[in-house]
Scaffold this active site. Structure first.
Site, PDB file in Angstrom:
ATOM      1  N   HIS A 140      -6.696   4.807  -2.861  1.00 57.88           N
ATOM      2  CA  HIS A 140      -7.433   3.855  -2.027  1.00 57.88           C
ATOM      3  C   HIS A 140      -8.799   4.433  -1.655  1.00 57.88           C
ATOM      4  O   HIS A 140      -9.810   3.730  -1.626  1.00 57.88           O
ATOM      5  CB  HIS A 140      -6.605   3.540  -0.773  1.00 57.88           C
ATOM      6  CG  HIS A 140      -7.041   2.294  -0.059  1.00 57.88           C
ATOM      7  ND1 HIS A 140      -6.512   1.920   1.150  1.00 57.88           N
ATOM      8  CD2 HIS A 140      -7.960   1.340  -0.373  1.00 57.88           C
ATOM      9  CE1 HIS A 140      -7.101   0.789   1.542  1.00 57.88           C
ATOM     10  NE2 HIS A 140      -7.975   0.421   0.636  1.00 57.88           N
ATOM     11  N   GLU A 198       2.191   1.822  -2.053  1.00 58.62           N
ATOM     12  CA  GLU A 198       2.105   2.666  -0.867  1.00 58.62           C
ATOM     13  C   GLU A 198       3.116   3.796  -0.981  1.00 58.62           C
ATOM     14  O   GLU A 198       4.262   3.590  -1.386  1.00 58.62           O
ATOM     15  CB  GLU A 198       2.451   1.858   0.395  1.00 58.62           C
ATOM     16  CG  GLU A 198       1.549   0.670   0.681  1.00 58.62           C
ATOM     17  CD  GLU A 198       0.285   1.046   1.446  1.00 58.62           C
ATOM     18  OE1 GLU A 198       0.114   2.232   1.800  1.00 58.62           O
ATOM     19  OE2 GLU A 198      -0.534   0.130   1.686  1.00 58.62           O
ATOM     20  N   ASP A 251      -6.761   7.462   2.390  1.00 58.04           N
ATOM     21  CA  ASP A 251      -5.439   7.606   1.777  1.00 58.04           C
ATOM     22  C   ASP A 251      -5.528   7.503   0.248  1.00 58.04           C
ATOM     23  O   ASP A 251      -6.450   6.877  -0.259  1.00 58.04           O
ATOM     24  CB  ASP A 251      -4.474   6.542   2.354  1.00 58.04           C
ATOM     25  CG  ASP A 251      -4.924   5.106   2.087  1.00 58.04           C
ATOM     26  OD1 ASP A 251      -6.076   4.773   2.410  1.00 58.04           O
ATOM     27  OD2 ASP A 251      -4.125   4.344   1.536  1.00 58.04           O
ATOM     28  N   HIS A 257      -1.721   4.306  -2.304  1.00 57.34           N
ATOM     29  CA  HIS A 257      -2.025   4.378  -0.881  1.00 57.34           C
ATOM     30  C   HIS A 257      -1.050   5.313  -0.174  1.00 57.34           C
ATOM     31  O   HIS A 257       0.013   5.644  -0.691  1.00 57.34           O
ATOM     32  CB  HIS A 257      -1.842   3.006  -0.218  1.00 57.34           C
ATOM     33  CG  HIS A 257      -2.682   1.900  -0.744  1.00 57.34           C
ATOM     34  ND1 HIS A 257      -3.803   1.452  -0.088  1.00 57.34           N
ATOM     35  CD2 HIS A 257      -2.546   1.116  -1.835  1.00 57.34           C
ATOM     36  CE1 HIS A 257      -4.324   0.428  -0.767  1.00 57.34           C
ATOM     37  NE2 HIS A 257      -3.579   0.207  -1.830  1.00 57.34           N
TER      38      HIS A 257
END
Ligand code: ZN
Length: 196
Positions: A166, A127, A176, A45
């Site tokens: 994602h 992330e 993303d 992400h």
């Protein structure tokens, strides 16, 4: 601080699901995977809070359910969301862990991978601090490769072929980590770290 250049091995304690050396900021936003589910997919992400700003405390605050709605107009929209990821890689390569890897983090939302819905059940969410239109940093690619290698070494259910963005599992809804995320560069680094 964990700066993890490519080649620096990272280790995960398989009994706790925690990454040695990571900054641990444990989130209340997780639960157990459904019976029989194990991590089979890695979802990459991108996130920044507020959007386009790097380095603040707000991602930690969002994932721990303590984002102050009044601190920024955008936070009013998102402060009540119960979301998390297993880990965040900041612009300088620092790794922050929010959820033990064997637990279910709440990162993918409505999603599907090869006909299987609810990707949170069987994935690990990582992330990268960034935006869709800003190149990610060398330190981030290095840390992502090192973390991925550690995950592959710890969880035999994962595979280097099952790593997606994602946007791949929630097309039309999520964009993303964005078009500037360089998958070829990441896979080249991963092979180097994996072979080291
Ligand atoms: Zn995402």
């Amino acid at each position: 601080m964990q700066t993890a250049p490519a080649g620096a091995p990272l280790t995960i304690d398989a009994s706790t699901g925690l990454l040695a050396g990571a900054r641990q900021v444990l989130s209340p936003h997780y639960d157990t995977r459904p019976a029989g589910s194990s991590p089979e997919l890695i979802v990459v992400h991108g996130i920044s809070l507020p959007p386009g700003e790097f380095g603040g405390p707000w991602i930690d605050r969002l994932f721990t359910g303590t984002l102050p709605a009044e601190a920024h107009p955008y936070f009013r929209e998102i402060s009540g969301r119960r979301v998390s990821a297993h880990a965040l890689i900041r612009r300088d390569g620092e790794i922050v862990q929010y959820v033990p890897f064997e637990a279910r983090a709440w990162h993918a939302g409505e999603s599907e991978y090869r006909g299987r819905a609810a990707c949170n059940d069987f994935s690990i969410g990582i992330e990268l601090e960034g935006t869709d239109d800003t190149p990610y940093t060398q330190a981030q690619y290095g840390a992502l490769a090192a973390l991925t290698a550690a995950l592959l070494a710890t969880y035999g259910s994962l595979s280097a072929e099952a790593i997606v963005g994602h946007s791949d599992v929630a097309p039309g809804r999520k964009t993303d980590p964005g078009p500037l995320f360089d998958w070829a560069r990441f896979h080249t680094l991963l092979k180097e770290v994996h072979a080291a």
